[in-house]
Design a protein around this motif. Structure first.
Motif, mmCIF file in Angstrom:
data_model
loop_
_atom_site.group_PDB
_atom_site.id
_atom_site.type_symbol
_atom_site.label_atom_id
_atom_site.label_comp_id
_atom_site.label_asym_id
_atom_site.label_seq_id
_atom_site.Cartn_x
_atom_site.Cartn_y
_atom_site.Cartn_z
ATOM 1 N N THR A 22 -3.209 10.193 -3.933
ATOM 2 C CA THR A 22 -3.631 8.996 -4.647
ATOM 3 C C THR A 22 -3.153 7.786 -3.856
ATOM 4 O O THR A 22 -2.001 7.745 -3.422
ATOM 5 C CB THR A 22 -3.030 8.941 -6.062
ATOM 6 N N TYR A 23 -4.036 6.807 -3.693
ATOM 7 C CA TYR A 23 -3.714 5.585 -2.951
ATOM 8 C C TYR A 23 -3.764 4.383 -3.877
ATOM 9 O O TYR A 23 -4.569 4.336 -4.809
ATOM 10 C CB TYR A 23 -4.724 5.382 -1.813
ATOM 11 N N ALA A 36 -4.317 2.613 -9.153
ATOM 12 C CA ALA A 36 -4.445 4.070 -9.305
ATOM 13 C C ALA A 36 -3.126 4.758 -8.948
ATOM 14 O O ALA A 36 -2.708 5.713 -9.615
ATOM 15 C CB ALA A 36 -5.578 4.592 -8.425
ATOM 16 N N PHE A 37 -2.462 4.264 -7.912
ATOM 17 C CA PHE A 37 -1.181 4.830 -7.479
ATOM 18 C C PHE A 37 -0.150 4.748 -8.599
ATOM 19 O O PHE A 37 0.457 5.744 -8.986
ATOM 20 C CB PHE A 37 -0.675 4.093 -6.229
ATOM 21 N N SER A 38 0.062 3.531 -9.122
ATOM 22 C CA SER A 38 1.084 3.321 -10.152
ATOM 23 C C SER A 38 0.784 4.097 -11.425
ATOM 24 O O SER A 38 1.691 4.670 -12.047
ATOM 25 C CB SER A 38 1.211 1.829 -10.464
ATOM 26 N N PRO A 70 0.835 -1.198 0.000
ATOM 27 C CA PRO A 70 0.000 0.000 0.000
ATOM 28 C C PRO A 70 0.873 1.252 0.000
ATOM 29 O O PRO A 70 1.880 1.314 0.706
ATOM 30 C CB PRO A 70 -0.810 -0.123 1.286
ATOM 31 N N ALA A 71 0.479 2.234 -0.800
ATOM 32 C CA ALA A 71 1.272 3.456 -0.927
ATOM 33 C C ALA A 71 0.366 4.653 -1.189
ATOM 34 O O ALA A 71 -0.727 4.517 -1.732
ATOM 35 C CB ALA A 71 2.279 3.303 -2.067
ATOM 36 N N LEU A 77 -11.829 0.487 0.258
ATOM 37 C CA LEU A 77 -12.031 1.934 0.363
ATOM 38 C C LEU A 77 -10.686 2.648 0.419
ATOM 39 O O LEU A 77 -9.677 2.059 0.791
ATOM 40 C CB LEU A 77 -12.837 2.259 1.624
ATOM 41 N N GLU A 78 -10.681 3.927 0.092
ATOM 42 C CA GLU A 78 -9.471 4.735 0.187
ATOM 43 C C GLU A 78 -9.244 5.146 1.640
ATOM 44 O O GLU A 78 -10.189 5.250 2.418
ATOM 45 C CB GLU A 78 -9.611 6.005 -0.648
ATOM 46 N N PRO A 79 -7.985 5.451 1.998
ATOM 47 C CA PRO A 79 -7.734 6.042 3.313
ATOM 48 C C PRO A 79 -8.520 7.349 3.453
ATOM 49 O O PRO A 79 -8.821 8.014 2.454
ATOM 50 C CB PRO A 79 -6.229 6.303 3.307
ATOM 51 N N MET A 80 -8.832 7.726 4.676
ATOM 52 C CA MET A 80 -9.625 8.937 4.939
ATOM 53 C C MET A 80 -9.007 10.177 4.297
ATOM 54 O O MET A 80 -9.719 11.000 3.735
ATOM 55 C CB MET A 80 -9.773 9.162 6.447
#
Length: 141
Positions: A94-95, A104-106, A4-5, A80-83
C-alpha cells in the motif's frame, strides 16, 4: 509536507517477486540491478526454504527496498502508484502519504493495527530505504 511511504503486509506477500520485476522492467534496470529484492523468512538456508520441522513448518516472504528505490517519483507526482504497488497481485503493498491520516497508507496501517498487526521499519544499519513499513501478525504455532 508529504511523506511518501510504502506499507508491506508480510502476511499477504506470496513471494512472487512481481514487485521486484515490475520495478526492474519499469525503470529499465541492468540485468544484475535490483531496487527491491524479496527475502524468504524461514530456515535461512536459501530462497524458499521453510523453517521449523514437520508438521509445523513455516515460510513467509518480505520485499526489501534498497536505498536506490525512488518510490517511482515520476509516477507518484501524477497521482499514480509506484510500479511495485500497482502490480502486486496479492495486494500486499500500500502506498500513500504517511503524514495524511486519510491516505490509503495511513488508513491501511490503522486497519491492520486494529487487527493485531505490529508495524515497524527496518533498522537503519540494514541500509534499506526510509519510509517503508512492515506489518505482520505473529501467531503461535
Amino acid at each position: 509536507m508529504a511523506t511518501p511511504a510504502i506499507l508491506v503486509n508480510v502476511n499477504r506477500c506470496t513471494g512472487c517477486w512481481t514487485c521486484s520485476m515490475s520495478c526492474k522492467v519499469g525503470h529499465k534496470l541492468d540485468l544484475d540491478e535490483y531496487r527491491v529484492h524479496v527475502n524468504t523468512i524461514g530456515s535461512g538456508n536459501g530462497v524458499d526454504s521453510p523453517g521449523g520441522t514437520w508438521p509445523n513448518v513455516f515460510m513467509k516472504w518480505e520485499p526489501v527496498y534498497g536505498k536506490s528505490c525512488t518510490m517511482c517519483a515520476e509516477r507518484t507526482v501524477d497521482g499514480l502508484e509506484p510500479m511495485c504497488v500497482f502490480n502486486c497481485p496479492a495486494k500486499a503493498l500500500t502506498y500513500g502519504d504517511a503524514d495524511d491520516p486519510n491516505s490509503a497508507f495511513s488508513k491501511r496501517v490503522e486497519e491492520l493495527k486494529a487487527k493485531g498487526f505490529g508495524v515497524s521499519q527496518k533498522p537503519v544499519w540494514e541500509g534499506t530505504r526510509d519510509n517503508v513499513y512492515y506489518a505482520e501478525r505473529v501467531t503461535a504455532i
